[in-house]
Design a protein around this motif. Sequence first.
Motif, PDB file in Angstrom:
ATOM      1  N   MET A   1      51.694  12.710   9.919  1.00 26.33           N
ATOM      2  CA  MET A   1      51.802  13.373   8.133  1.00 26.33           C
ATOM      3  C   MET A   1      52.274  15.017   8.903  1.00 26.33           C
ATOM      4  SD  MET A   1      48.764  15.487   6.843  1.00 26.33           S
ATOM      5  CE  MET A   1      47.951  14.103   5.701  1.00 26.33           C
ATOM      6  N   PRO A   2      53.748  14.823   7.906  1.00 28.39           N
ATOM      7  CA  PRO A   2      54.445  16.087   7.882  1.00 28.39           C
ATOM      8  C   PRO A   2      54.018  17.640   7.985  1.00 28.39           C
ATOM      9  CG  PRO A   2      55.203  14.671   6.184  1.00 28.39           C
ATOM     10  CD  PRO A   2      53.900  13.670   6.958  1.00 28.39           C
ATOM     11  N   ALA A   3      54.553  18.164   8.894  1.00 29.12           N
ATOM     12  CA  ALA A   3      54.205  19.586   8.480  1.00 29.12           C
ATOM     13  C   ALA A   3      54.781  20.322   7.521  1.00 29.12           C
ATOM     14  CB  ALA A   3      54.290  20.622   9.919  1.00 29.12           C
ATOM     15  N   ILE A   4      53.976  21.224   6.784  1.00 27.27           N
ATOM     16  CA  ILE A   4      53.785  22.229   5.827  1.00 27.27           C
ATOM     17  C   ILE A   4      53.970  23.448   6.368  1.00 27.27           C
ATOM     18  CG2 ILE A   4      53.281  20.510   4.046  1.00 27.27           C
ATOM     19  CD1 ILE A   4      51.004  22.541   3.661  1.00 27.27           C
ATOM     20  N   ALA A   5      54.673  24.280   5.592  1.00 26.95           N
ATOM     21  CA  ALA A   5      55.047  25.787   5.986  1.00 26.95           C
ATOM     22  C   ALA A   5      54.355  27.053   4.670  1.00 26.95           C
ATOM     23  CB  ALA A   5      55.942  26.610   6.359  1.00 26.95           C
ATOM     24  N   ARG A   6      53.934  28.017   4.992  1.00 29.52           N
ATOM     25  CA  ARG A   6      53.607  28.594   4.159  1.00 29.52           C
ATOM     26  C   ARG A   6      53.178  30.160   4.577  1.00 29.52           C
ATOM     27  NH1 ARG A   6      53.534  24.030   1.509  1.00 29.52           N
ATOM     28  NH2 ARG A   6      51.502  23.045   0.231  1.00 29.52           N
ATOM     29  N   HIS A   7      54.078  30.691   3.594  1.00 33.72           N
ATOM     30  CA  HIS A   7      53.946  32.712   3.585  1.00 33.72           C
ATOM     31  C   HIS A   7      53.266  33.434   2.952  1.00 33.72           C
ATOM     32  CE1 HIS A   7      56.302  36.552   3.319  1.00 33.72           C
ATOM     33  NE2 HIS A   7      56.246  36.661   4.110  1.00 33.72           N
ATOM     34  N   LEU A   8      52.218  33.451   3.634  1.00 33.28           N
ATOM     35  CA  LEU A   8      51.352  34.377   3.038  1.00 33.28           C
ATOM     36  C   LEU A   8      51.470  36.059   2.978  1.00 33.28           C
ATOM     37  CD1 LEU A   8      48.399  32.702   4.754  1.00 33.28           C
ATOM     38  CD2 LEU A   8      49.664  31.577   2.750  1.00 33.28           C
ATOM     39  N   MET A   9      50.749  36.711   2.504  1.00 39.15           N
ATOM     40  CA  MET A   9      50.764  38.466   1.744  1.00 39.15           C
ATOM     41  C   MET A   9      48.928  38.036   1.407  1.00 39.15           C
ATOM     42  SD  MET A   9      53.477  40.093   2.729  1.00 39.15           S
ATOM     43  CE  MET A   9      53.348  41.246   2.681  1.00 39.15           C
ATOM     44  N   ILE A  10      48.561  39.026   1.828  1.00 36.94           N
ATOM     45  CA  ILE A  10      46.777  38.920   2.403  1.00 36.94           C
ATOM     46  C   ILE A  10      46.920  40.531   1.923  1.00 36.94           C
ATOM     47  CG2 ILE A  10      44.899  38.627   3.666  1.00 36.94           C
ATOM     48  CD1 ILE A  10      46.754  36.919   5.502  1.00 36.94           C
ATOM     49  N   LEU A  11      46.209  41.160   0.225  1.00 37.73           N
ATOM     50  CA  LEU A  11      46.159  42.306   0.062  1.00 37.73           C
ATOM     51  C   LEU A  11      44.679  42.198   0.213  1.00 37.73           C
ATOM     52  CD1 LEU A  11      48.524  40.674  -1.992  1.00 37.73           C
ATOM     53  CD2 LEU A  11      49.016  42.611  -1.579  1.00 37.73           C
ATOM     54  N   GLY A  12      44.282  43.785   0.512  1.00 39.82           N
ATOM     55  CA  GLY A  12      42.819  43.834   0.688  1.00 39.82           C
ATOM     56  C   GLY A  12      42.403  45.303   1.486  1.00 39.82           C
ATOM     57  N   ARG A  13      41.344  44.874   1.499  1.00 38.81           N
ATOM     58  CA  ARG A  13      41.213  45.608   3.067  1.00 38.81           C
ATOM     59  C   ARG A  13      41.704  45.320   4.147  1.00 38.81           C
ATOM     60  NH1 ARG A  13      35.261  47.446   4.524  1.00 38.81           N
ATOM     61  NH2 ARG A  13      35.718  48.452   6.445  1.00 38.81           N
ATOM     62  N   VAL A  14      42.342  44.887   4.840  1.00 38.97           N
ATOM     63  CA  VAL A  14      42.903  43.870   5.756  1.00 38.97           C
ATOM     64  C   VAL A  14      43.428  45.088   6.461  1.00 38.97           C
ATOM     65  CG1 VAL A  14      42.566  41.789   4.353  1.00 38.97           C
ATOM     66  CG2 VAL A  14      44.472  43.514   4.478  1.00 38.97           C
ATOM     67  N   GLN A  15      43.378  45.879   7.158  1.00 39.86           N
ATOM     68  CA  GLN A  15      43.973  46.165   8.258  1.00 39.86           C
ATOM     69  C   GLN A  15      43.051  46.755   9.009  1.00 39.86           C
ATOM     70  OE1 GLN A  15      48.220  48.827   7.798  1.00 39.86           O
ATOM     71  NE2 GLN A  15      48.787  46.811   7.629  1.00 39.86           N
ATOM     72  N   GLY A  16      42.514  47.278  10.393  1.00 37.86           N
ATOM     73  CA  GLY A  16      42.231  48.240  10.465  1.00 37.86           C
ATOM     74  C   GLY A  16      39.984  47.250  11.006  1.00 37.86           C
ATOM     75  N   VAL A  17      40.390  46.297  10.191  1.00 36.97           N
ATOM     76  CA  VAL A  17      39.143  45.411  10.788  1.00 36.97           C
ATOM     77  C   VAL A  17      39.074  43.961  11.778  1.00 36.97           C
ATOM     78  CG1 VAL A  17      38.582  46.146   8.127  1.00 36.97           C
ATOM     79  CG2 VAL A  17      39.788  44.598   8.522  1.00 36.97           C
ATOM     80  N   PHE A  18      40.468  44.237  12.115  1.00 39.46           N
ATOM     81  CA  PHE A  18      40.587  42.825  12.732  1.00 39.46           C
ATOM     82  C   PHE A  18      41.387  41.824  12.243  1.00 39.46           C
ATOM     83  CE2 PHE A  18      37.585  45.484  15.776  1.00 39.46           C
ATOM     84  CZ  PHE A  18      38.061  45.776  16.751  1.00 39.46           C
ATOM     85  N   TYR A  19      42.034  41.696  11.354  1.00 40.46           N
ATOM     86  CA  TYR A  19      41.826  41.054  10.368  1.00 40.46           C
ATOM     87  C   TYR A  19      43.393  39.997  11.528  1.00 40.46           C
ATOM     88  CZ  TYR A  19      42.372  38.110   6.509  1.00 40.46           C
ATOM     89  OH  TYR A  19      42.507  36.656   5.742  1.00 40.46           O
ATOM     90  N   ARG A  20      44.468  40.552  11.867  1.00 47.63           N
ATOM     91  CA  ARG A  20      45.265  40.129  12.772  1.00 47.63           C
ATOM     92  C   ARG A  20      44.872  39.162  13.744  1.00 47.63           C
ATOM     93  NH1 ARG A  20      49.541  44.270  14.980  1.00 47.63           N
ATOM     94  NH2 ARG A  20      47.576  45.004  14.485  1.00 47.63           N
ATOM     95  N   ASN A  21      43.570  39.963  14.062  1.00 44.10           N
ATOM     96  CA  ASN A  21      43.072  38.556  16.344  1.00 44.10           C
ATOM     97  C   ASN A  21      41.876  38.174  15.540  1.00 44.10           C
ATOM     98  OD1 ASN A  21      44.230  40.156  17.633  1.00 44.10           O
ATOM     99  ND2 ASN A  21      42.133  41.776  17.735  1.00 44.10           N
ATOM    100  N   TRP A  22      41.582  37.439  14.349  1.00 41.23           N
ATOM    101  CA  TRP A  22      40.589  36.689  13.620  1.00 41.23           C
ATOM    102  C   TRP A  22      41.683  35.966  12.991  1.00 41.23           C
ATOM    103  CZ3 TRP A  22      41.045  34.480   8.862  1.00 41.23           C
ATOM    104  CH2 TRP A  22      40.434  33.355   8.023  1.00 41.23           C
ATOM    105  N   THR A  23      43.013  36.117  12.238  1.00 38.50           N
ATOM    106  CA  THR A  23      43.582  34.903  12.058  1.00 38.50           C
ATOM    107  C   THR A  23      44.370  34.934  13.524  1.00 38.50           C
ATOM    108  OG1 THR A  23      44.796  37.101   9.842  1.00 38.50           O
ATOM    109  CG2 THR A  23      46.424  34.947  11.130  1.00 38.50           C
ATOM    110  N   VAL A  24      45.142  34.598  14.408  1.00 43.63           N
ATOM    111  CA  VAL A  24      45.295  34.589  15.300  1.00 43.63           C
ATOM    112  C   VAL A  24      44.500  32.985  15.898  1.00 43.63           C
ATOM    113  CG1 VAL A  24      46.099  34.468  17.597  1.00 43.63           C
ATOM    114  CG2 VAL A  24      47.608  36.339  16.259  1.00 43.63           C
TER     115      VAL A  24
END
Length: 93
Positions: A1-24
């Motif tokens: 199955m070929p790969a796909i890519a999505r660029h995401l902008m995640i809005l709301g209370r998403v900084q200072g809550v470990f969102y980036r670490n959770w994402t990784v």
Amino acid sequence: MPAIARHLMILGRVQGVFYRNWTVETARSLGLTGWVRNRMDGSVEALVQGNADAVARFITLAQDGPPAAKVARIEAMDVPVEALNSFEKKPTA
């Protein structure tokens, strides 16, 4: 199955809550490649790519994110797949 890519902008209370670490951690567990970073406007930006089912699963999970996050919405756009080998955290833009 070929790969796909999505660029995401995640809005709301998403900084200072470990969102980036959770994402990784979540993206790597799904076998995705790409990156995540905070934006100066308080949003989180990410590029996720891989199997279409895994990308869709990631976006579904990202609606909740880590326990302290309050995601208002996610804006997703199809983008070309990049030659990436891992999922990493990038500096704030």
